[in-house]
Write a protein that holds these residues in place. Structure first.
Motif: not given
Length: 312
Positions: A193-206
């Motif tokens: 199941t896809i769960i919420e993470g810390e969203k750090i990947g968004r900051k580096i384009g991934y």
């Protein structure tokens, strides 16, 4: 295909061809056995069945059962067996009491009386009954008086290495996806199941989707980066997947995160299936997020090449 959990529900009016085992992974060697069972049943206008056990016997009998990781959940195993064309899965609850069945009791109560057995097809070196006392030789000696035939499938080799669930587990845990997939005869997969993470990947384009696998016994390949193909709501997406403790971020827990290429949707709470195509590299610690981003650019190029070389 029908799953039978009570032997009283098994039909007794047709020629019955059965194979027995745990069938974890339903790998290349298992598939050879299943093919033979299906073909034999067709030749006699009969029924093909797989007698299997759940939970896995080692979960019941071993003191270190938490160390055992399986290649397939029961549902995954059932789906793979169904794809092979089997008519019935007979699911036997494996308990400590059942483990004490002698081989003769197993044959008489389960195979003969329960499954109306006409022919038993077993794999190389298959054993059953208390202390695994039952063998092919035992079956051959007793089959005629009990009214069924026995056929043993020869050891299945790939490059002179016997295919086994243990060897596949070892390969996948080492991150050797290519060997694991070759032995399996398909791409290894996990569901979660896809769960919420810390969203750090968004900051580096991934941006990544964090995955929670419900079954603690399901084998997760070794730490590293992998080229993968993901399925969400019956749609397939190429991507790359990370498994590891995120050392660059001083992570404390092992995570499973997938970056889906050309994808921008809210998929929290959705079920995802990941097919491992090939390994890209081992996990590594970088000095900062910029260096990690530069490495991910290289990883993506490799993943795209690997994925383009395989068909959907």
């Amino acid at each position: 295909m029908r799953i039978i959990e009570n032997l009283k529900d098994f039909p007794k009016d047709q020629y019955s061809v059965v194979t027995s085992g745990t069938f974890d992974g339903v790998h290349f060697g298992h598939q050879e056995i299943l093919h033979r069972v299906v073909q034999t049943a067709k030749d006699h206008n009969g029924l093909s069945s797989v007698l299997t056990f759940w939970p896995h016997p080692r979960f019941v009998l071993s003191k270190d059962s938490t160390d055992l990781k399986l290649l397939t959940t029961f549902q995954e195993k059932a789906q793979l067996i169904e794809k092979a064309g089997i008519d019935f899965i007979v699911k036997i609850p494996f308990t400590k009491e059942f483990s004490k069945y002698s081989s003769s009791r197993f044959i008489e109560e389960i195979l003969v009386e329960g499954l109306n057995l006409n022919k038993l097809v077993i794999g190389y070196d298959h054993r059953f009954g208390r202390n695994r006392e039952g063998s092919f030789e035992y079956l051959k000696e007793n089959s005629s008086q009990l009214g069924f035939e026995v056929e043993e499938i020869p050891e299945q080799d790939i490059d002179d290495i016997a295919v086994s669930s243990t060897k596949i587990r070892e390969a996948l845990l080492a991150g050797d996806i290519k060997t694991g997939n070759e032995y399996l005869g398909r791409s290894y997969s996990i569901k979660g199941t896809i769960i919420e993470g810390e969203k750090i990947g968004r900051k580096i384009g991934y941006p990544t989707a964090n995955i929670h696998v419900d079954e603690s016994y399901k084998l997760i390949p070794g730490d590293g980066i992998y080229a993968v193909r993901s399925t969400i709501e019956e749609s397939a997406y190429d991507g790359m997947l990370y498994i590891g403790p995120r050392p660059t971020l001083n992570g404390q827990h092992r995570s499973i995160e997938v970056n889906l290429f050309d994808f921008d949707r809210d998929i929290y709470g959705k079920e995802i299936e990941i097919q491992f195509i090939e390994a890209i590299r081992k996990d590594a610690k970088f000095e900062n997020l910029e260096q990690l981003s530069q490495q991910l650019n290289k990883d993506k190029e490799i993943a795209l090449k690997l994925l383009s070389a395989t068909s959907h």
